[in-house]
Scaffold this active site. Sequence first.
Site, PDB file in Angstrom:
ATOM      1  N   TYR A   1     -60.690  98.556  62.997  1.00 45.94           N
ATOM      2  CA  TYR A   1     -59.679  98.784  61.960  1.00 45.94           C
ATOM      3  C   TYR A   1     -58.270  98.484  62.456  1.00 45.94           C
ATOM      4  O   TYR A   1     -57.331  98.402  61.663  1.00 45.94           O
ATOM      5  CB  TYR A   1     -59.740 100.246  61.497  1.00 45.94           C
ATOM      6  N   GLY A   2     -58.075  98.337  63.780  1.00 51.20           N
ATOM      7  CA  GLY A   2     -56.738  98.108  64.347  1.00 51.20           C
ATOM      8  C   GLY A   2     -56.761  96.987  65.354  1.00 51.20           C
ATOM      9  O   GLY A   2     -57.153  95.859  65.039  1.00 51.20           O
ATOM     10  N   SER A   3     -56.391  97.287  66.596  1.00 51.76           N
ATOM     11  CA  SER A   3     -56.257  96.224  67.598  1.00 51.76           C
ATOM     12  C   SER A   3     -57.581  95.557  67.950  1.00 51.76           C
ATOM     13  O   SER A   3     -57.585  94.412  68.413  1.00 51.76           O
ATOM     14  CB  SER A   3     -55.612  96.788  68.875  1.00 51.76           C
TER      15      SER A   3
ATOM     16  N   GLU B   1     -61.141 101.833  74.990  1.00 50.30           N
ATOM     17  CA  GLU B   1     -60.738 102.820  73.999  1.00 50.30           C
ATOM     18  C   GLU B   1     -60.753 104.258  74.525  1.00 50.30           C
ATOM     19  O   GLU B   1     -60.091 105.125  73.947  1.00 50.30           O
ATOM     20  CB  GLU B   1     -61.656 102.734  72.764  1.00 50.30           C
TER      21      GLU B   1
ATOM     22  N   PHE C   1     -67.249  98.928  64.030  1.00 44.77           N
ATOM     23  CA  PHE C   1     -66.281  98.766  62.949  1.00 44.77           C
ATOM     24  C   PHE C   1     -64.875  98.828  63.538  1.00 44.77           C
ATOM     25  O   PHE C   1     -64.492  99.819  64.156  1.00 44.77           O
ATOM     26  CB  PHE C   1     -66.451  99.853  61.889  1.00 44.77           C
TER      27      PHE C   1
END
Length: 239
Positions: free
Chosen positions: A64-66, A140, A62
């Site tokens: 949500y940003g980059s 990440e 999932f």
Amino acid sequence: MATTPRQMRLTARHVAYLQPAETVEALPPPPPGLREATAEDHAATIAQLFEGPDHHDETWVFAYGSLIWKPACDYVEMRTGLLHGWHRAFCLGWNTRFRGSETNPGLMLALDRGGACKGALYRLPPDRRDECLTKLFEREMGWLPTAFPPRWVKVRSGERTVRALTFCIDRFSGRYVAGLNEAEIADVLARATGTRGSMAEYLHATVDHLEQMGIHDPHLWRLQHLVAERIEAAYEADR
């Protein structure tokens, strides 16, 4: 009847004012208290996430940003999804290297508790799961201990509910930033620039891609307006 797409106030013109002195993609040395993650670390994380009987034939991530506009690995399917219990927030600080500096540190997006978040779901190639997850963790979680460890969540997508991996802030990590209002967050995003670009670029790309996917985030929409306003005041006031 067709609707006219919303026009962002924050544009490439604004982003162009905030260019890094140099662009460096390589991971710099970790700050004090952290260490660079190894291939063994990532393998251990994957083993922990999939320990015990795994009755799922699919592995979803999932975003949500980059990761929405710059996926870290290959995927075979993408769809939108709604995650309950977590919301998208500029709560991961303070970034002094990638999209910030010691003078003007940046704030990154993470998932914080409460509310809900619409984002993108990526399904990984089943025969390359570990390879793709390693690339994702290298991006990440380059330094350990991480401030936003991966965890399993349930995401609603159409008629389906899928189990997906995502990254949620650890409020006890020391990098959790809370209590800022939108004007204060916009002040940060309008100034911070690091070796991988500016926070204005990060915000612009995130909002633009969410809108292209049909996802309207009211908080980010207000922020992009406020950031554009601040950049105009700083660079275009005399025009």
